[in-house]
Design a protein around this motif. Sequence first.
Motif, short mmCIF file in Angstrom:
data_model
loop_
_atom_site.label_atom_id
_atom_site.label_comp_id
_atom_site.label_asym_id
_atom_site.label_seq_id
_atom_site.Cartn_x
_atom_site.Cartn_y
_atom_site.Cartn_z
N ILE A 29 4.54 16.37 -5.55
CA ILE A 29 4.32 15.37 -4.32
C ILE A 29 4.57 14.19 -4.89
O ILE A 29 5.20 12.72 -4.35
N VAL A 30 4.10 13.74 -6.27
CA VAL A 30 4.87 12.36 -6.75
C VAL A 30 6.48 12.06 -6.97
O VAL A 30 7.08 11.38 -7.62
N TRP A 31 6.76 13.34 -7.03
CA TRP A 31 8.81 13.29 -7.04
C TRP A 31 9.03 13.55 -6.06
O TRP A 31 10.10 14.28 -5.66
N CYS A 45 1.89 12.38 -12.25
CA CYS A 45 0.67 13.15 -11.48
C CYS A 45 -0.71 12.59 -10.57
O CYS A 45 -0.61 11.30 -11.01
N ASN A 46 -0.73 12.77 -9.39
CA ASN A 46 -1.40 11.61 -8.61
C ASN A 46 -3.21 12.04 -9.12
O ASN A 46 -4.24 11.90 -8.19
N LEU A 47 -3.63 13.45 -10.20
CA LEU A 47 -4.33 13.93 -10.21
C LEU A 47 -4.66 13.85 -11.79
O LEU A 47 -4.22 12.73 -12.40
N THR A 59 2.39 -0.69 -11.10
CA THR A 59 2.52 1.04 -10.47
C THR A 59 1.02 1.43 -9.99
O THR A 59 0.11 1.67 -10.52
N GLY A 60 1.36 2.67 -9.59
CA GLY A 60 0.09 3.47 -8.80
C GLY A 60 -0.96 4.28 -9.51
O GLY A 60 -0.24 4.56 -11.10
N ILE A 61 -1.97 5.30 -9.36
CA ILE A 61 -2.66 6.37 -10.42
C ILE A 61 -1.43 7.16 -10.64
O ILE A 61 -1.69 6.97 -12.58
N CYS A 62 -0.24 7.38 -10.17
CA CYS A 62 0.58 8.45 -10.26
C CYS A 62 1.53 7.82 -11.95
O CYS A 62 1.64 8.46 -12.67
N ARG A 63 1.69 6.46 -12.43
CA ARG A 63 2.64 6.32 -12.83
C ARG A 63 4.00 6.43 -12.58
O ARG A 63 4.68 5.97 -12.60
N VAL A 64 4.30 6.17 -11.41
CA VAL A 64 5.76 6.42 -11.36
C VAL A 64 6.14 6.06 -9.65
O VAL A 64 7.19 6.51 -9.40
N ARG A 65 4.61 5.10 -9.58
CA ARG A 65 5.50 4.55 -8.18
C ARG A 65 4.79 2.85 -8.43
O ARG A 65 4.02 2.88 -8.79
N GLN A 66 6.36 1.84 -8.22
CA GLN A 66 6.23 0.45 -8.11
C GLN A 66 6.15 -0.19 -7.12
O GLN A 66 7.63 0.03 -7.09
N LYS A 112 0.52 -1.52 -0.24
CA LYS A 112 0.47 -0.08 -0.29
C LYS A 112 0.81 1.40 0.26
O LYS A 112 1.63 1.85 1.00
N CYS A 113 0.58 1.85 -0.89
CA CYS A 113 1.73 3.30 -1.05
C CYS A 113 0.83 4.13 -0.49
O CYS A 113 -0.25 4.12 0.34
N THR A 114 1.45 5.24 0.38
CA THR A 114 1.10 5.92 1.17
C THR A 114 1.56 6.90 1.36
O THR A 114 1.50 7.56 1.84
N LEU A 115 2.08 7.62 -0.02
CA LEU A 115 2.39 8.65 0.02
C LEU A 115 1.21 10.20 -0.14
O LEU A 115 0.80 10.73 0.27
N CYS A 116 -0.08 9.73 -0.59
CA CYS A 116 -1.13 10.69 -1.49
C CYS A 116 -2.60 10.06 -0.65
O CYS A 116 -2.19 8.90 -0.83
N PRO A 117 -3.20 10.62 -0.36
CA PRO A 117 -4.95 10.29 0.04
C PRO A 117 -4.93 9.09 -0.96
O PRO A 117 -6.22 8.37 -0.32
N HIS A 118 -4.76 8.50 -2.49
CA HIS A 118 -4.89 7.79 -3.07
C HIS A 118 -4.59 6.58 -2.48
O HIS A 118 -5.64 5.54 -2.37
N GLN A 119 -3.89 6.33 -1.78
CA GLN A 119 -3.83 4.47 -1.43
C GLN A 119 -3.30 3.44 -2.08
O GLN A 119 -3.82 2.93 -1.32
N CYS A 120 -2.94 3.58 -3.08
CA CYS A 120 -3.42 2.39 -4.21
C CYS A 120 -2.82 1.41 -3.09
O CYS A 120 -1.41 1.34 -3.07
N ILE A 121 -3.40 -0.07 -3.81
CA ILE A 121 -2.98 -1.52 -3.35
C ILE A 121 -2.15 -1.29 -5.13
O ILE A 121 -3.11 -1.86 -5.63
S1 SF4 Z 1 -1.55 7.90 -6.47
FE1 SF4 Z 1 1.44 7.38 -6.62
S2 SF4 Z 1 1.46 8.33 -4.87
FE2 SF4 Z 1 -0.80 8.48 -4.73
S3 SF4 Z 1 -0.68 6.93 -3.29
FE3 SF4 Z 1 -0.76 6.09 -5.12
S4 SF4 Z 1 1.06 5.53 -6.04
FE4 SF4 Z 1 0.91 6.22 -4.24
#
Ligand code: SF4
Length: 332
Positions: free
Chosen positions: A131-133, A83-85, A32-39, A17-26
């Motif tokens: 934020i995603v950097w 980007c996370n939006l 990769t997450g919604i932002c495409r830059v965390r894997q 679970k990524c805890t950087l932004c409120p999406h909290q991607c699983i």
């Molecule tokens: S969008 Fe990116 S920064 Fe936000 S929770 Fe998902 S992987 Fe993490």
Amino acid sequence: MKINSLFYEEFKDDILKCTLCPHQCILYPGKTGICRVRQNVKGEMYSLNYGDVTSMALDPMEKKPLFHFHPGEKILSLGTWGCNLKCPFCQNYEIAHMKPEYQKKIYPSAIPSLIDNYGVRGVAYTYSEPIVWYEFVLDSSRQVKYANPDNYNVLVTNGFINEKPLRLMLQYIDAMNIDLKVYNDKNYMKLLKGGLEPVKNTIKIAYEEGIHIEVTTLVVPKVNDNLDELEEEFSWLANISKDIPLHLSRYFPAYKYNESPTDINFLERTYELAKKYLNFVYLGNILSSTYENTYCPDCGTLLIQRKGYDIKIENLNENGECKNCGRKICIV
Ligand code: SF4
């Protein structure tokens, strides 16, 4: 460049679970997450854009936009990809939502000499979403401050970040321009894939931490051109401080959004409404310097005249007070 991310936890087995932004991607392994830059790479979370600089320029501070922070100075501006939006009207979609071919690799340790070489004192993390950097921005801003405490770091951000990473990063940040995109939680979620409360939280925390903040709202037809909602936003901001500068910017069609540009008359009405609550309101992306000048809220004296990026400081003394009436003006 890949490096371990700082904010994640194990969800189950190799699922993270990524805890950087409120999406909290699983994230399952390889995803990769919604932002495409965390894997998730074999059960460890990586930042994929560390040191990837897709845009670099020496910009006027006013372009960020920051009107009350070192007016007239230039700042080294760096951007990456991701980007996370998911704003359909994104003005920087080539780097936010695609992966540009051109990327320069820059290590944080090189940034202090880079700003020295350019003869400036600050770095803005901008263009796409800093934020995603996160890890790069944290390391770079730390290096910039260690090299010289008078140097400064600026974030131009959507503010969609969790509190813990935000507080850690703010130790090295001097100023922020934060986008408040629509004062309606449902629409933040439905249209932009974000959320209003986390952004409000970022604004509040940054203000309480003594960071110089300015807020930008891009006024977009059929997204946020609702005067009742905008009035709620102005009133909420004024409750934090009437002196927070607010930039109301004119939208132009971009990316996936084709509505006509924001009507100028509507933008002017929005300006008048905002002025009932806030002391420093500016209109952006329009050809009129009247709405870009800074006036003393108490006596109306012209303090800073702006014509595009041509800046003249007129009636401010060295203590940042209006020369006519002595009112303290929030200018860093
Ligand atoms: S969008 Fe990116 S920064 Fe936000 S929770 Fe998902 S992987 Fe993490």
